[in-house]
Design an enzyme around this catalytic site. Structure first.
Site, PDB file in Angstrom:
ATOM      1  N   TYR A   1      25.282  64.065  38.285  1.00 52.18           N
ATOM      2  CA  TYR A   1      25.552  63.493  39.597  1.00 52.18           C
ATOM      3  C   TYR A   1      25.032  64.469  40.632  1.00 52.18           C
ATOM      4  CZ  TYR A   1      28.175  60.620  42.884  1.00 52.18           C
ATOM      5  OH  TYR A   1      28.531  59.801  43.916  1.00 52.18           O
TER       6      TYR A   1
ATOM      7  N   LYS B   1      25.933  37.557  22.462  1.00 51.83           N
ATOM      8  CA  LYS B   1      24.479  37.790  22.418  1.00 51.83           C
ATOM      9  C   LYS B   1      24.193  39.268  22.675  1.00 51.83           C
ATOM     10  CE  LYS B   1      22.893  33.433  22.125  1.00 51.83           C
ATOM     11  NZ  LYS B   1      21.828  32.797  21.385  1.00 51.83           N
TER      12      LYS B   1
ATOM     13  N   ASP C   1      21.817  29.628  27.814  1.00 51.30           N
ATOM     14  CA  ASP C   1      22.720  28.495  27.991  1.00 51.30           C
ATOM     15  C   ASP C   1      22.762  27.968  29.429  1.00 51.30           C
ATOM     16  OD1 ASP C   1      23.075  28.799  25.324  1.00 51.30           O
ATOM     17  OD2 ASP C   1      25.208  29.258  25.383  1.00 51.30           O
TER      18      ASP C   1
ATOM     19  N   ALA D   1      16.230  16.471  24.812  1.00 50.45           N
ATOM     20  CA  ALA D   1      15.074  16.726  25.680  1.00 50.45           C
ATOM     21  C   ALA D   1      15.476  17.724  26.746  1.00 50.45           C
ATOM     22  CB  ALA D   1      14.605  15.415  26.302  1.00 50.45           C
TER      23      ALA D   1
ATOM     24  N   ALA E   1      16.556  22.137  27.351  1.00 49.59           N
ATOM     25  CA  ALA E   1      15.887  23.432  27.272  1.00 49.59           C
ATOM     26  C   ALA E   1      15.235  23.615  25.905  1.00 49.59           C
ATOM     27  CB  ALA E   1      16.925  24.528  27.509  1.00 49.59           C
TER      28      ALA E   1
HETATM   29  N1  NDP Z   1      19.959  26.617  16.600  1.00 55.80           N
HETATM   30  C1  NDP Z   1      19.635  27.267  17.695  1.00 55.80           C
HETATM   31  O1  NDP Z   1      19.156  28.386  17.664  1.00 55.80           O
HETATM   32  C2  NDP Z   1      19.822  26.625  19.030  1.00 55.80           C
HETATM   33  C3  NDP Z   1      20.472  25.441  19.154  1.00 55.80           C
HETATM   34  N2  NDP Z   1      20.619  24.878  20.383  1.00 55.80           N
HETATM   35  C4  NDP Z   1      21.386  23.655  20.441  1.00 55.80           C
HETATM   36  O2  NDP Z   1      20.636  22.623  21.050  1.00 55.80           O
HETATM   37  C5  NDP Z   1      21.499  21.781  21.790  1.00 55.80           C
HETATM   38  C6  NDP Z   1      20.927  21.602  23.181  1.00 55.80           C
HETATM   39  O3  NDP Z   1      20.914  22.821  23.893  1.00 55.80           O
HETATM   40  P1  NDP Z   1      20.073  22.976  25.243  1.00 55.80           P
HETATM   41  O4  NDP Z   1      18.714  22.414  25.085  1.00 55.80           O
HETATM   42  O5  NDP Z   1      20.240  24.377  25.669  1.00 55.80           O
HETATM   43  O6  NDP Z   1      20.916  22.035  26.222  1.00 55.80           O
HETATM   44  P2  NDP Z   1      20.445  21.160  27.467  1.00 55.80           P
HETATM   45  O7  NDP Z   1      21.691  20.833  28.217  1.00 55.80           O
HETATM   46  O8  NDP Z   1      19.359  21.824  28.214  1.00 55.80           O
HETATM   47  O9  NDP Z   1      19.869  19.831  26.844  1.00 55.80           O
HETATM   48  C7  NDP Z   1      20.615  18.953  26.083  1.00 55.80           C
HETATM   49  C8  NDP Z   1      19.744  17.782  25.715  1.00 55.80           C
HETATM   50  O10 NDP Z   1      20.356  17.104  24.637  1.00 55.80           O
HETATM   51  C9  NDP Z   1      20.434  15.736  24.961  1.00 55.80           C
HETATM   52  N3  NDP Z   1      21.591  15.168  24.293  1.00 55.80           N
HETATM   53  C10 NDP Z   1      22.872  15.540  24.366  1.00 55.80           C
HETATM   54  N4  NDP Z   1      23.627  14.785  23.549  1.00 55.80           N
HETATM   55  C11 NDP Z   1      22.801  13.916  22.951  1.00 55.80           C
HETATM   56  C12 NDP Z   1      22.939  12.885  22.001  1.00 55.80           C
HETATM   57  N5  NDP Z   1      24.134  12.602  21.468  1.00 55.80           N
HETATM   58  N6  NDP Z   1      21.851  12.191  21.618  1.00 55.80           N
HETATM   59  C13 NDP Z   1      20.650  12.477  22.138  1.00 55.80           C
HETATM   60  N7  NDP Z   1      20.436  13.463  23.017  1.00 55.80           N
HETATM   61  C14 NDP Z   1      21.506  14.154  23.434  1.00 55.80           C
HETATM   62  C15 NDP Z   1      20.513  15.668  26.482  1.00 55.80           C
HETATM   63  O11 NDP Z   1      20.077  14.402  26.883  1.00 55.80           O
HETATM   64  P3  NDP Z   1      19.924  13.987  28.445  1.00 55.80           P
HETATM   65  O12 NDP Z   1      18.674  14.672  28.899  1.00 55.80           O
HETATM   66  O13 NDP Z   1      19.803  12.500  28.376  1.00 55.80           O
HETATM   67  O14 NDP Z   1      21.153  14.476  29.124  1.00 55.80           O
HETATM   68  C16 NDP Z   1      19.559  16.797  26.829  1.00 55.80           C
HETATM   69  O15 NDP Z   1      18.228  16.323  26.838  1.00 55.80           O
HETATM   70  C17 NDP Z   1      22.865  22.430  21.738  1.00 55.80           C
HETATM   71  O16 NDP Z   1      23.635  21.822  20.744  1.00 55.80           O
HETATM   72  C18 NDP Z   1      22.591  23.844  21.326  1.00 55.80           C
HETATM   73  O17 NDP Z   1      23.642  24.405  20.594  1.00 55.80           O
HETATM   74  C19 NDP Z   1      20.119  25.435  21.513  1.00 55.80           C
HETATM   75  C20 NDP Z   1      19.473  26.628  21.434  1.00 55.80           C
HETATM   76  C21 NDP Z   1      19.319  27.349  20.198  1.00 55.80           C
HETATM   77  C1  PYR Z   2      22.145  29.480  19.390  1.00 55.57           C
HETATM   78  C2  PYR Z   2      22.159  29.154  20.792  1.00 55.57           C
HETATM   79  O1  PYR Z   2      21.656  29.902  21.626  1.00 55.57           O
HETATM   80  C3  PYR Z   2      22.753  27.933  21.219  1.00 55.57           C
HETATM   81  O2  PYR Z   2      23.206  27.153  20.392  1.00 55.57           O
HETATM   82  O3  PYR Z   2      22.784  27.712  22.429  1.00 55.57           O
HETATM   83 MG    MG Z   3      22.103  29.376  23.659  1.00 54.37          MG
END
Ligand code: NDP
Ligand code: PYR
Ligand code: MG
Length: 761
Positions: A49, A104, A147, A205, A207
Site C-alpha cells: 500500500y 462458474k 445466462d 432460438a 442465445a
Molecule cells: N448444455 C449446455 O452447455 C448449455 C445448455 N443451455 C440450455 O439451453 C437452454 C436455452 O438457454 P439460452 O439459449 O441461454 O436461453 P434463451 O432465453 O436465450 O433462449 C431460450 C430459447 O428457447 C426457446 N424455448 C423455450 N422453451 C421452449 C420450448 N418448450 N420449445 C421450444 N423452444 C423453447 C425460446 O423460445 P422463444 O424465442 O419463442 O421464447 C428461446 O428461443 C437452457 O435450457 C439452457 O440450460 C444453454 C447453454 C449451455
Molecule cells: C450450462 C449452461 O451454461 C446453461 O445451462 O446455461
Molecule cells: Mg449458462
C-alpha cells in the site's frame, strides 16, 4: 450408464436438501478471496500500500501492459449476468443467478486455475447493462457473460466486444456452440454422415440455439438443411410472430410448422430450449442412427432412458454429468479463457473457437491412457456412440484446449504476448491441475462401480446422518447407521434429514440378532488379554465401534467410518481389538496434504509414537504402496531436522538407519534421506545435494515421529491454508477410517468413500 431422472429436477446423485446444505455449509456460497502477498509487517504494508504501491501505479500509467505484471488482471475473469436466462429455468433475476455465477467462477479456478469473480448486474435493459460492464475493463483480463437471454444477449455481447480491448465471450452462445460442435463432429463421423447433406433441427432460438446453428453452418452445414424452432414452432420465412433479426437470419423455406413436423426424418436434433420439449413420437420419426443432443439444464428435452425405450440406434448427449456424453460448456470456458489469457489476447475470435472445438473432438478420439482412465469411472472409454466427448474431469483437457486456443490467437494476430516455447507451456498447463480433486473423483468413481456397505458407527450424530445420506445419494452403496432407532429418527426429524431412502439402514446394536455371534468372536480374541465374556458382551451391546468392527470382521459390512465423538486413539484401540493388521503389514496413518496445487502424502500421522529405524522403514514402504494405490509414483523423503548427516544427532541417526534398511530391502520405489523438509520439497534447495537420489520434489514425506507428523500437518491446515485429508488408516486387514473429532459431513463421506475404495473389488 443412463440414470433415472429425478422428479424434482435434481440429478439422482444429489437431493434438494443436500444442494442447500452444500451451499450453506461453513462460509455461505462457494468463493472467498485470498491474498497472494504477505501483509504482516510495516514493510509489507509500505510495499503493498502507500507508499510502495505508487510505483506500480506510475509504471502502469506509463505503460498499461504492465498491469499484467503487477496486478491480478492477467489471470482474472469476471462472470457477469443479469439472470434473465438462468440455465433453462428462465428469467429469475440477477440475485437468483448468483449461485450459478459463483459456480462458474469456481469452475474457472478448479479446471484451469483462472481466478474469477461473479458480478450480478440488476437490469434487464441492454444499454444499462452495457454501460455498467464497459467501465469494468481495467479490472479484468476477460469478461464471461452468462445466462443473459436472447435477443438482448446478442446486442450486449456485440457492443461490449467493440468497446473493450479484452475478450468478451458469452458462454451460453459460443461455449455451448463449441462443445456441441465438437460432439457433433464426432457423432457425424461415427454415423458416417457428411455435413453437407445432414439435416439438423435446433429447438431453441435463443442465445445457445442461434450460436450453435451459426457455428455448424460455418463448419459446412447447408443453410437449407438447418431448421430452427422456438416456442412458436418452426422459424420459417415470412413468419412474423415472435421473430427478431437473429431468428430471421436463419428462417428457412419449408412447409413444416411444428417441431414434430421439422423433426420428421431429421438426422440431428439439438435441444437448447426446456425440459421435456421432445416427445417419444418426435424421436421415433427421426432418421436412422439419429443424433440427439438434449442440452437443456438442469433437465434435458428428453432423457436418455426415454430415448433408449424407443430407439437403440441413437447417439444421445445431454448437458448433465450423470449421463454419458455430457455436452456442457464447462468443457470449454475455463480452457478457452486460459489460452486467451496466457497470450493476453484482445479477443476470442472464430479461429480460436474452431480450434477449441477441433481440439476437443480430437481428444475424444485419442486412446485414453491409464492415468486418465480413472476419470472415466474406471471404464476406459473407447471412441463410439457412448463416448463422443471427453468428461470434464479428463486431466488432458487443461493442456490440450488452451494450447489450441493460444496457437490460434497467435496465428490470427490477436495475441499481445505470444508464447515461444509451446512444450514448456504444455508442462505449465499440466501443473495447474488440482491433483487432489482428481484423486477423490477417482475414488468416488471406482466405488460407484463397485458399491460397498459402509457402517457409520456414530449413527445418532447429525453430521453422520447427513454423510450417510450423501453416501447413498452419490450411489456409493449402502449406508448403515448404528444407533438407537428412535433417537436416530428423532434427531433426523429435528435436523430435517430424510432417512427414508433405499440403501440406508439403521441397526440398533442392542437389538441386533448378531449380538451373540459378535460377542463370541470378540471373546475368542480377547480372553487371554484380560477380558471376561461379560466384558465382551457389554462392549458389543454398548460400544458401537466394537459392534461395527465385528460387522466388518465377519463380513456383514465392507468398511467402517467413525471418530466424530471419540478421540482418535480411543477409536483406534476399539477397532484394533477386533481387526488385525494385514499379514506382513504395519498399520500406519497417512495424511493427504494439498498445498498450493500440489499433493503430498505424510506418514505416520496416527499410530507410531516414536518409531525405531525398522519401523520407519516399514512406514515408508506402507506409505509408498499407498501412494501407488492412489495413483502417484512415490518419491519418498525420509525427513529429519538434519540433511545428509548435518547437523548430527540421535534422532537423525534413526532416520539414516531406516534408509540403510530400505537399501537392504531393495524396495522398488525412489527414496532418500535423511533430509530436511525444504530439501525434500524445494528443487532449488535439493540441487545443493547433487547426489540425492530423488528425481524430483518428494511427494511422500516420512516423518521421524508422530509428534512432528501431527504438528506439521495440523499447522499446514491451520496456518498454511492447506487441505488435509486424513489421517487415513492404512495396513489394517479390513477398511476402517477414523475421522477427526467433530468432522464435517463432507469429511465423513470422503472417509467413507475411502473406506469403500480400500474394500476393493
Ligand atoms: N448444455 C449446455 O452447455 C448449455 C445448455 N443451455 C440450455 O439451453 C437452454 C436455452 O438457454 P439460452 O439459449 O441461454 O436461453 P434463451 O432465453 O436465450 O433462449 C431460450 C430459447 O428457447 C426457446 N424455448 C423455450 N422453451 C421452449 C420450448 N418448450 N420449445 C421450444 N423452444 C423453447 C425460446 O423460445 P422463444 O424465442 O419463442 O421464447 C428461446 O428461443 C437452457 O435450457 C439452457 O440450460 C444453454 C447453454 C449451455
Ligand atoms: C450450462 C449452461 O451454461 C446453461 O445451462 O446455461
Ligand atoms: Mg449458462
Amino acid at each position: 450408464m443412463a440414470r433415472k431422472n429425478a422428479q424434482d429436477g435434481q440429478g439422482p446423485s444429489v437431493s434438494a436438501e443436500e444442494a442447500l446444505e452444500f451451499h450453506a455449509m461453513g462460509r455461505p456460497g462457494k468463493l472467498e478471496i485470498v491474498p497472494t502477498k504477505p501483509m504482516a509487517t510495516q514493510r509489507d504494508l509500505s510495499l503493498a500500500y502507500s507508499p510502495g504501491v505508487a510505483v506500480p501505479v506510475k509504471a502502469i500509467a506509463e505503460d498499461p501492459s504492465r498491469a499484467f505484471d503487477y496486478t491480478t488482471r492477467g489471470n482474472m475473469v469476471a462472470v457477469i449476468s443479469n439472470g434473465t436466462a438462468i440455465l433453462g429455468l428462465g428469467n429469475l433475476g440477477a440475485l437468483a443467478s448468483k449461485p450459478v455465477m459463483e459456480g462458474k467462477s469456481v469452475l474457472f479456478k478448479r479446471f484451469a486455475d483462472v481466478d474469477s469473480i461473479d458480478l450480478e448486474v440488476d437490469t434487464e435493459d441492454a444499454d444499462e447493462f452495457i454501460n455498467c460492464v464497459k467501465f469494468l475493463g481495467p479490472s479484468f483480463g476477460g469478461i464471461n457473460l452468462e445466462d443473459i437471454k436472447a435477443p438482448e444477449c446478442f446486442i450486449i455481447e456485440q457492443r461490449l466486444r467493440e468497446l473493450m480491448d479484452i475478450p468478451v465471450f458469452h458462454d451460453d452462445q459460443h461455449g455451448t456452440a463449441i462443445i456441441a460442435a465438437a460432439g457433433l463432429i464426432n457423432a457425424l463421423a461415427i454415423t458416417g454422415r457428411d455435413m453437407k447433406t445432414t439435416r439438423l433441427v435446433c429447438n431453441g432460438a435463443g442465445a445457445a440455439g442461434i450460436a450453435c446453428i451459426e457455428l455448424v453452418k460455418s463448419m459446412g452445414f447447408a443453410p437449407e438443411n438447418v431448421t430452427l424452432c422456438d416456442t412458436k414452432g418452426v422459424v420459417y420465412q415470412s413468419r412474423t410472430e415472435g421473430m427478431n433479426q437473429w431468428k430471421s437470419a436463419h428462417a428457412v423455406k419449408t412447409e413444416a410448422r411444428t417441431l414434430a413436423e421439422a423433426m420428421d426424418g431429421a438426422d440431428v436434433v439439438f435441444g437448447l430450449s426446456a425440459r421435456g420439449a421432445f416427445t417419444n413420437a418426435m424421436i421415433q420419426s427421426m432418421a436412422k442412427n439419429p443424433i440427439i443432443f438434449a442440452m437443456a439444464n438442469p433437465d434435458p428435452e428428453i432423457t436418455p432412458e426415454e430415448v433408449a425405450e424407443i430407439r437403440t440406434d441413437a447417439i444421445m448427449a445431454t448437458g448433465r454429468s450423470d449421463y454419458p456424453n455430457q455436452v456442457n460448456n464447462v468443457l470449454g470456458f475455463p480452457y478457452i479463457f486460459r489460452g486467451a489469457l496466457d497470450v493476453r489476447a484482445t479477443t476470442i475470435n472464430d479461429a480460436m473457437k474452431v480450434a477449441a472445438a477441433q481440439a476437443l473432438a480430437e481428444l475424444a478420439r485419442k486412446d485414453v491412457p491409464d492415468d486418465v482412465a480413472a476419470a472415466y469411472q474406471g471404464n476406459r472409454p473407447k471412441f463410439g456412440p457412448q463416448y463422443i466427448i471427453p468428461v470434464p474431469f479428463d486431466p488432458r483437457l487443461i493442456s490440450a484446449i488452451p494450447i489450441a486456443v493460444a496457437k490460434a490467437a497467435m496465428e490470427t494476430g490477436v495475441a499481445r504476448k505470444p508464447i515461444l516455447d509451446l512444450d514448456r507451456y504444455a508442462q505449465e498447463l499440466s501443473a495447474r491441475r488440482d491433483p487432489i480433486a482428481s484423486t477423490l473423483q477417482r475414488i468416488y468413481d471406482r466405488v460407484r462401480r463397485q458399491p460397498k456397505r459402509i457402517v457409520f458407527a456414530e449413527g445418532e450424530e447429525e453430521q453422520v446422518m447427513r454423510a450417510a445420506v450423501a453416501y447413498v445419494n452419490q450411489r456409493l452403496g449402502t449406508a448403515i447407521l448404528l444407533g438407537r432407532d428412535d433417537i436416530i429418527k428423532e434427531n433426523a426429524r429435528h435436523a430435517g434429514i430424510d432417512l427414508d431412502k433405499p440403501g440406508l439402514e439403521i441397526i440398533n446394536a442392542r437389538l441386533s440378532r448378531k449380538n451373540a455371534i459378535y460377542a463370541d468372536f470378540l471373546y475368542e480374541r480377547m480372553q487371554r488379554k484380560g477380558f471376561l465374556f461379560r466384558d465382551c458382551q457389554r462392549l458389543i451391546n454398548n460400544d458401537r465401534n466394537h459392534f461395527a468392527a465385528c460387522m466388518v470382521a465377519l463380513g456383514d459390512a465392507d468398511g467402517i467410518v467413525t471418530g466424530v465423538t471419540r478421540n482418535y486413539s480411543t477409536a483406534l484401540d476399539d477397532v484394533r481389538r477386533v481387526i488385525d493388521a494385514k499379514p506382513g503389514h504395519r498399520v500406519i496413518g497417512v495424511s493427504i496434504v494439498l498445498a498450493r496445487g500440489r499433493t503430498v502424502l505424510v506418514a505416520d500421522t496416527a499410530v507410531h509414537d516414536m518409531p525405531n529405524a525398522d519401523q520407519i522403514a516399514d512406514i515408508a514402504e506402507e506409505a509408498a504402496n499407498f501412494a501407488r494405490r492412489m495413483g502417484y509414483e512415490p518419491r519418498v523423503a525420509m525427513l529429519a531436522y538434519s540433511t545428509f548427516g548435518h547437523p548430527q544427532g540421535e534422532r537423525s541417526e534413526r532416520v539414516q538407519e531406516a534408509v540403510r534398511i530400505l537399501d537392504k530391502r531393495r524396495v522398488d520405489f525412489e527414496y532418500d534421506g535423511e533430509m530436511a523438509a525444504d530439501v525434500a520439497l524445494n528443487p532449488r534447495v535439493m540441487a545443493q545435494y547433487p547426489f540425492c537420489r530423488l528425481t524430483g520434489p518428494a511427494n511422500v514425506l516420512i516423518m521421524p515421529a508422530f509428534h512432528s507428523a501431527s504438528i506439521s500437518t495440523k499447522m499446514l491446515q491451520e496456518l498454511g491454508g492447506s487441505t488435509v485429508i486424513g489421517p487415513l488408516l492404512v495396513g489394517l486387514n479390513k477398511p476402517v477410517q477414523i475421522v477427526p473429532l467433530n468432522a464435517k459431513d463432507s469429511d465423513i463421506v470422503n472417509m467413507a468413500a475411502i473406506a469403500a475404495y480400500s474394500a476393493g473389488a
